[in-house]
Design an enzyme around this catalytic site. Structure first.
Site, mmCIF file in Angstrom:
data_model
loop_
_atom_site.group_PDB
_atom_site.id
_atom_site.type_symbol
_atom_site.label_atom_id
_atom_site.label_comp_id
_atom_site.label_asym_id
_atom_site.label_seq_id
_atom_site.Cartn_x
_atom_site.Cartn_y
_atom_site.Cartn_z
ATOM 1 N N ARG A 223 0.554 -1.421 -0.201
ATOM 2 C CA ARG A 223 -0.205 -0.370 -0.368
ATOM 3 C C ARG A 223 1.225 1.477 0.129
ATOM 4 N NH1 ARG A 223 -3.461 -2.795 -1.692
ATOM 5 N NH2 ARG A 223 -5.091 -3.244 -0.681
ATOM 6 N N HIS A 271 -0.948 -0.092 -9.932
ATOM 7 C CA HIS A 271 -1.374 -0.746 -8.803
ATOM 8 C C HIS A 271 -2.394 -2.099 -9.968
ATOM 9 C CE1 HIS A 271 -3.991 -1.060 -4.993
ATOM 10 N NE2 HIS A 271 -4.011 -2.635 -5.023
#
Ligand code: OXD
Length: 308
Positions: A223, A271
């Site tokens: 993250r 991502h």
């Protein structure tokens, strides 16, 4: 009783189709199609708009549509007394294995340098390392971390894992919580696969970077919140780190004016390391829905007090 889907991008159709295919008896609804909010007994969600859960008074189970659950805890409307679940999926694991392996090999064989040299029309061989001479440290040695570690080991890398408790994985050295510094001191490539919790927020910072061997390489596929962006830029500029590959960011999409875009030795991907696929994970969601209805224990539960 219904299964409610809530997604930030409202891309519901693949999930509706896949859940119907997995179990046609389940009534699948969205915030737009649900008639009575009291009908929603289970929700599966991805980055639901903040406050969403407050609209559904009878939720017993809330599941993440992905492996990560930090988006659930970021919402103050998350009820305290529900069961939380996440996705554990072989495809998620194998996609992550392939992606991290590609980045490690890309790094030791200098492929980014050749992309640059090609643009300049320059023919210039450079030295390279072999996997057997490089130690990779996996920070976060849970399900995904262990899967990635096994593949890197099969490729030939020396692999270590760090997590709360020691893990038994053949051929991989496992370090536990109080052994972080010893682990970091050997990690020539550091792969972050930690869950994002209060404890791990900002863990990729100056202090940690200077505990790595000089010239280490950082891969963040966890993250954006793990990373202190300015500290990374400083560590790259002083050559404490030789480069980095980032798949996750504090703000996604990465803002156009973010300095990472112009920083040499940064690989940016949007991502995509390992994306939850509705078709591959719907069977486990449908199974959990049936388990909830039958009062059985649900699979892949998350411990709310631990945050993962
Ligand atoms: C996940 C992700 O957590 O895609 O599944 O980041």
């Amino acid at each position: 009783m219904a299964l409610l889907l809530i997604r930030n991008n409202k891309d519901y159709q693949p999930w509706i189709d896949a859940l119907k295919e997995a179990d046609s008896s389940i009534e699948v609804v969205t915030p737009e199609t649900i008639k009575d909010p009291a009908d929603a007994a289970m929700a599966i969600t991805w980055k639901a708009p903040k406050g969403s859960y407050a609209n559904y008074p009878n939720l017993k189970v809330i599941g993440s549509m992905g492996a990560g659950v930090d988006h659930l805890f970021e919402d103050p409307s998350l009820p305290k007394d529900v069961i939380l679940t996440r996705i554990v999926d072989e495809k998620l694991a194998s996609d992550m294995q392939e992606f991290v392996s590609a980045l490690c090999l890309n790094h030791i064989r200098n492929l980014k340098t050749y992309t640059k040299l090609q643009k300049e029309g320059t023919w210039q061989p450079t030295d390279y390392k072999r996997a057997k001479d490089v130690t990779v440290g996996i920070l976060g040695f849970g399900t995904l971390g262990q899967a990635v570690g096994k593949m890197l080991k099969n490729i030939g890398f020396k692999v270590m894992g760090w997590s709360h408790s020691k893990k038994e994985v053949t051929g991989i050295t496992s370090y536990m919580q109080n052994e972080l510094d010893a682990f970091l001191s050997k990690a020539e490539i550091l792969v972050c696969l930690l869950p994002l919790t209060e404890e791990t927020q900002g863990i990729l910072n100056t202090e940690l970077f200077y505990k790595l061997p000089k010239g280490a390489y950082l891969i963040n596929v966890a993250r954006g919140g793990h990373l202190v962006d300015e500290d990374l830029i400083e560590a790259l500029n002083t050559n404490q780190l030789s480069g980095t590959a980032l798949d996750v960011f504090r703000t996604e999409p990465l803002p156009e004016d973010h300095p990472f875009w112009n920083q040499e030795d940064v690989i940016i991907t949007p991502h995509i390391a390992s994306m939850s696929n509705a078709a591959s994970v719907s069977a486990q969601v449908a199974e959990n829905y049936q388990r909830m209805q039958n009062g059985e224990e649900l699979k892949n539960q998350v411990k709310a007090d631990r945050g993962y």
